[in-house]
Motif scaffolding. Structure first.
Motif, PDB file in Angstrom:
ATOM      1  N   TYR A  82       0.817  -1.203   0.000  1.00  0.00           N
ATOM      2  CA  TYR A  82       0.000   0.000   0.000  1.00  0.00           C
ATOM      3  C   TYR A  82       0.856   1.259   0.000  1.00  0.00           C
ATOM      4  CZ  TYR A  82      -3.241   3.488   1.774  1.00  0.00           C
ATOM      5  OH  TYR A  82      -3.974   4.612   1.946  1.00  0.00           O
ATOM      6  N   ARG A  83       1.893   1.282   0.833  1.00  0.00           N
ATOM      7  CA  ARG A  83       2.746   2.466   0.912  1.00  0.00           C
ATOM      8  C   ARG A  83       3.526   2.702  -0.376  1.00  0.00           C
ATOM      9  NH1 ARG A  83       4.249   0.718   6.710  1.00  0.00           N
ATOM     10  NH2 ARG A  83       2.708   1.885   7.909  1.00  0.00           N
ATOM     11  N   GLN A  84       3.974   1.627  -1.011  1.00  0.00           N
ATOM     12  CA  GLN A  84       4.691   1.786  -2.273  1.00  0.00           C
ATOM     13  C   GLN A  84       3.761   2.325  -3.363  1.00  0.00           C
ATOM     14  OE1 GLN A  84       4.974  -1.073  -0.450  1.00  0.00           O
ATOM     15  NE2 GLN A  84       7.108  -1.002   0.165  1.00  0.00           N
ATOM     16  N   ASP A  85       2.526   1.841  -3.382  1.00  0.00           N
ATOM     17  CA  ASP A  85       1.569   2.362  -4.362  1.00  0.00           C
ATOM     18  C   ASP A  85       1.311   3.844  -4.136  1.00  0.00           C
ATOM     19  OD1 ASP A  85       1.322  -0.018  -5.658  1.00  0.00           O
ATOM     20  OD2 ASP A  85      -0.643  -0.530  -4.821  1.00  0.00           O
ATOM     21  N   TRP A  86       1.181   4.229  -2.885  1.00  0.00           N
ATOM     22  CA  TRP A  86       0.932   5.638  -2.572  1.00  0.00           C
ATOM     23  C   TRP A  86       2.145   6.499  -2.966  1.00  0.00           C
ATOM     24  CZ3 TRP A  86      -1.105   7.549   2.840  1.00  0.00           C
ATOM     25  CH2 TRP A  86      -1.775   8.756   2.664  1.00  0.00           C
ATOM     26  N   LEU A  87       3.347   5.993  -2.739  1.00  0.00           N
ATOM     27  CA  LEU A  87       4.555   6.718  -3.130  1.00  0.00           C
ATOM     28  C   LEU A  87       4.656   6.839  -4.646  1.00  0.00           C
ATOM     29  CD1 LEU A  87       7.237   8.073  -2.320  1.00  0.00           C
ATOM     30  CD2 LEU A  87       8.283   5.799  -2.475  1.00  0.00           C
ATOM     31  N   ILE A  88       4.365   5.756  -5.358  1.00  0.00           N
ATOM     32  CA  ILE A  88       4.390   5.798  -6.824  1.00  0.00           C
ATOM     33  C   ILE A  88       3.364   6.797  -7.336  1.00  0.00           C
ATOM     34  CG2 ILE A  88       3.880   4.449  -8.900  1.00  0.00           C
ATOM     35  CD1 ILE A  88       5.039   2.000  -7.373  1.00  0.00           C
ATOM     36  N   ALA A  89       2.167   6.768  -6.767  1.00  0.00           N
ATOM     37  CA  ALA A  89       1.119   7.712  -7.175  1.00  0.00           C
ATOM     38  C   ALA A  89       1.512   9.144  -6.838  1.00  0.00           C
ATOM     39  CB  ALA A  89      -0.203   7.350  -6.510  1.00  0.00           C
ATOM     40  N   THR A  90       2.169   9.351  -5.700  1.00  0.00           N
ATOM     41  CA  THR A  90       2.614  10.690  -5.313  1.00  0.00           C
ATOM     42  C   THR A  90       3.596  11.246  -6.339  1.00  0.00           C
ATOM     43  OG1 THR A  90       2.284  10.227  -2.973  1.00  0.00           O
ATOM     44  CG2 THR A  90       3.797  12.007  -3.530  1.00  0.00           C
ATOM     45  N   LEU A  91       4.552  10.431  -6.746  1.00  0.00           N
ATOM     46  CA  LEU A  91       5.515  10.879  -7.753  1.00  0.00           C
ATOM     47  C   LEU A  91       4.824  11.188  -9.080  1.00  0.00           C
ATOM     48  CD1 LEU A  91       8.432   8.380  -7.010  1.00  0.00           C
ATOM     49  CD2 LEU A  91       8.282  10.792  -6.363  1.00  0.00           C
ATOM     50  N   ALA A  92       3.878  10.332  -9.472  1.00  0.00           N
ATOM     51  CA  ALA A  92       3.163  10.559 -10.733  1.00  0.00           C
ATOM     52  C   ALA A  92       2.284  11.809 -10.655  1.00  0.00           C
ATOM     53  CB  ALA A  92       2.315   9.331 -11.078  1.00  0.00           C
ATOM     54  N   ILE A  93       1.654  12.044  -9.515  1.00  0.00           N
ATOM     55  CA  ILE A  93       0.804  13.227  -9.347  1.00  0.00           C
ATOM     56  C   ILE A  93       1.636  14.496  -9.417  1.00  0.00           C
ATOM     57  CG2 ILE A  93      -0.579  14.480  -7.631  1.00  0.00           C
ATOM     58  CD1 ILE A  93      -1.688  11.671  -6.824  1.00  0.00           C
ATOM     59  N   ILE A  94       2.751  14.513  -8.714  1.00  0.00           N
ATOM     60  CA  ILE A  94       3.622  15.694  -8.738  1.00  0.00           C
ATOM     61  C   ILE A  94       4.145  15.932 -10.152  1.00  0.00           C
ATOM     62  CG2 ILE A  94       5.851  16.594  -7.936  1.00  0.00           C
ATOM     63  CD1 ILE A  94       5.216  15.251  -5.222  1.00  0.00           C
ATOM     64  N   PHE A  95       4.537  14.867 -10.831  1.00  0.00           N
ATOM     65  CA  PHE A  95       5.034  14.995 -12.206  1.00  0.00           C
ATOM     66  C   PHE A  95       3.959  15.542 -13.137  1.00  0.00           C
ATOM     67  CE2 PHE A  95       5.305  12.958 -16.421  1.00  0.00           C
ATOM     68  CZ  PHE A  95       6.450  13.586 -16.894  1.00  0.00           C
ATOM     69  N   CYS A  96       2.747  14.991 -13.057  1.00  0.00           N
ATOM     70  CA  CYS A  96       1.686  15.397 -13.990  1.00  0.00           C
ATOM     71  C   CYS A  96       1.177  16.802 -13.712  1.00  0.00           C
ATOM     72  CB  CYS A  96       0.541  14.384 -13.945  1.00  0.00           C
ATOM     73  SG  CYS A  96       0.963  12.810 -14.713  1.00  0.00           S
ATOM     74  N   ILE A  97       1.022  17.169 -12.441  1.00  0.00           N
ATOM     75  CA  ILE A  97       0.540  18.523 -12.148  1.00  0.00           C
ATOM     76  C   ILE A  97       1.606  19.553 -12.492  1.00  0.00           C
ATOM     77  CG2 ILE A  97      -0.178  20.083 -10.293  1.00  0.00           C
ATOM     78  CD1 ILE A  97      -1.707  17.773  -9.069  1.00  0.00           C
ATOM     79  N   SER A  98       2.867  19.273 -12.164  1.00  0.00           N
ATOM     80  CA  SER A  98       3.946  20.199 -12.518  1.00  0.00           C
ATOM     81  C   SER A  98       4.104  20.303 -14.029  1.00  0.00           C
ATOM     82  CB  SER A  98       5.271  19.738 -11.904  1.00  0.00           C
ATOM     83  OG  SER A  98       5.177  19.662 -10.519  1.00  0.00           O
ATOM     84  N   GLY A  99       4.001  19.172 -14.711  1.00  0.00           N
ATOM     85  CA  GLY A  99       4.085  19.182 -16.167  1.00  0.00           C
ATOM     86  C   GLY A  99       2.925  19.924 -16.802  1.00  0.00           C
ATOM     87  N   GLY A 100       1.731  19.765 -16.247  1.00  0.00           N
ATOM     88  CA  GLY A 100       0.579  20.504 -16.748  1.00  0.00           C
ATOM     89  C   GLY A 100       0.750  21.999 -16.566  1.00  0.00           C
ATOM     90  N   LEU A 101       1.323  22.390 -15.426  1.00  0.00           N
ATOM     91  CA  LEU A 101       1.620  23.799 -15.181  1.00  0.00           C
ATOM     92  C   LEU A 101       2.645  24.314 -16.192  1.00  0.00           C
ATOM     93  CD1 LEU A 101       1.369  26.322 -13.356  1.00  0.00           C
ATOM     94  CD2 LEU A 101       3.204  25.351 -11.976  1.00  0.00           C
ATOM     95  N   PHE A 102       3.670  23.508 -16.461  1.00  0.00           N
ATOM     96  CA  PHE A 102       4.690  23.898 -17.437  1.00  0.00           C
ATOM     97  C   PHE A 102       4.086  24.085 -18.829  1.00  0.00           C
ATOM     98  CE2 PHE A 102       7.676  22.435 -20.730  1.00  0.00           C
ATOM     99  CZ  PHE A 102       8.611  23.455 -20.637  1.00  0.00           C
ATOM    100  N   PHE A 103       3.271  23.112 -19.263  1.00  0.00           N
ATOM    101  CA  PHE A 103       2.648  23.226 -20.586  1.00  0.00           C
ATOM    102  C   PHE A 103       1.711  24.421 -20.662  1.00  0.00           C
ATOM    103  CE2 PHE A 103       3.721  18.652 -21.243  1.00  0.00           C
ATOM    104  CZ  PHE A 103       4.461  18.829 -22.398  1.00  0.00           C
ATOM    105  N   ALA A 104       0.996  24.704 -19.576  1.00  0.00           N
ATOM    106  CA  ALA A 104       0.099  25.863 -19.580  1.00  0.00           C
ATOM    107  C   ALA A 104       0.890  27.171 -19.667  1.00  0.00           C
ATOM    108  CB  ALA A 104      -0.769  25.856 -18.329  1.00  0.00           C
ATOM    109  N   GLN A 105       2.035  27.219 -18.994  1.00  0.00           N
ATOM    110  CA  GLN A 105       2.830  28.444 -19.020  1.00  0.00           C
ATOM    111  C   GLN A 105       3.486  28.683 -20.368  1.00  0.00           C
ATOM    112  OE1 GLN A 105       5.488  28.192 -15.675  1.00  0.00           O
ATOM    113  NE2 GLN A 105       4.007  29.140 -14.289  1.00  0.00           N
ATOM    114  N   ILE A 106       4.003  27.634 -21.011  1.00  0.00           N
ATOM    115  CA  ILE A 106       4.687  27.856 -22.288  1.00  0.00           C
ATOM    116  C   ILE A 106       3.711  28.144 -23.421  1.00  0.00           C
ATOM    117  CG2 ILE A 106       6.693  26.486 -21.639  1.00  0.00           C
ATOM    118  CD1 ILE A 106       5.655  24.280 -23.505  1.00  0.00           C
ATOM    119  N   THR A 107       2.428  27.851 -23.217  1.00  0.00           N
ATOM    120  CA  THR A 107       1.440  28.171 -24.241  1.00  0.00           C
ATOM    121  C   THR A 107       0.677  29.448 -23.904  1.00  0.00           C
ATOM    122  OG1 THR A 107      -0.184  26.722 -23.180  1.00  0.00           O
ATOM    123  CG2 THR A 107       1.144  25.790 -24.969  1.00  0.00           C
TER     124      THR A 107
END
Length: 175
Positions: free
Chosen positions: A112-137
């Motif tokens: 359970y903890r590993q899944d939550w950690l994997i999801a945390t990394l993916a969430i941070i990556f996707c939200i930060s990446g979405g912010l980056f794409f929104a800013q460059i456009t």
């Protein structure tokens, strides 16, 4: 007299339909992406990306359910529903799913903890990446500091979403 055996259909030996097995996860992710179209008024981004949460929950709950390319069509639907630049969620979700595949190949077992950690990394990556794409456009002047509460809220909401996906999954595989 009505024979009661005519109306009783045994559930043993029956299988759920292919649409129910394959379509339920896709429909739930699409409904999660549709939630971003609700008229919520806020000063900063606080609404969690439910489509991403459901995608990660299904992927970590049932690793054999989807291949990494499912991020393309589901990401396109999320881009259209959320108003993000087209291609941002397609790219970010696919990269996140490929990263989850790479992590799973190196792990012997997951909890359970590993899944939550994997999801945390993916969430941070996707939200930060979405912010980056929104800013460059040219999508505004939002900083990472303003998006941090959305990240925290999304990470804390992940266990609840996994629980809901597990409940839906029990119905999905039930004959």
């Amino acid at each position: 007299m009505i024979d009661p055996h005519l109306y009783h259909v045994p559930r043993l030996g029956r299988h759920p339909s292919r649409f129910r097995l394959a379509g339920t996860p896709v429909i739930t992710v699409m409904l999660g992406s549709f939630l971003t179209a609700l008229p919520v008024i806020a000063q900063s981004p606080i609404m969690p990306p439910f489509g991403l949460l459901l995608l990660l929950a299904w992927r970590l709950l049932r690793p054999d359910l989807w291949r990494a390319w499912i991020g393309l069509p589901l990401g396109l639907f999320d881009d259209v529903m959320s108003g993000q630049p087209v291609g941002s969620a397609m790219f970010l979700w696919t990269v996140a799913l490929i990263g989850i595949d790479a992590i799973e190949q190196r792990m012997v077992w997951r909890g359970y903890r590993q899944d939550w950690l994997i999801a945390t990394l993916a969430i941070i990556f996707c939200i930060s990446g979405g912010l980056f794409f929104a800013q460059i456009t040219g999508g505004g002047n939002v900083t990472l500091f303003l998006v941090a509460p959305q990240m925290v809220w999304t990470i804390l909401l992940f266990p609840f979403i996994v629980r809901q996906c597990a409940w839906i999954d029990r119905w999905r595989v039930m004959a």
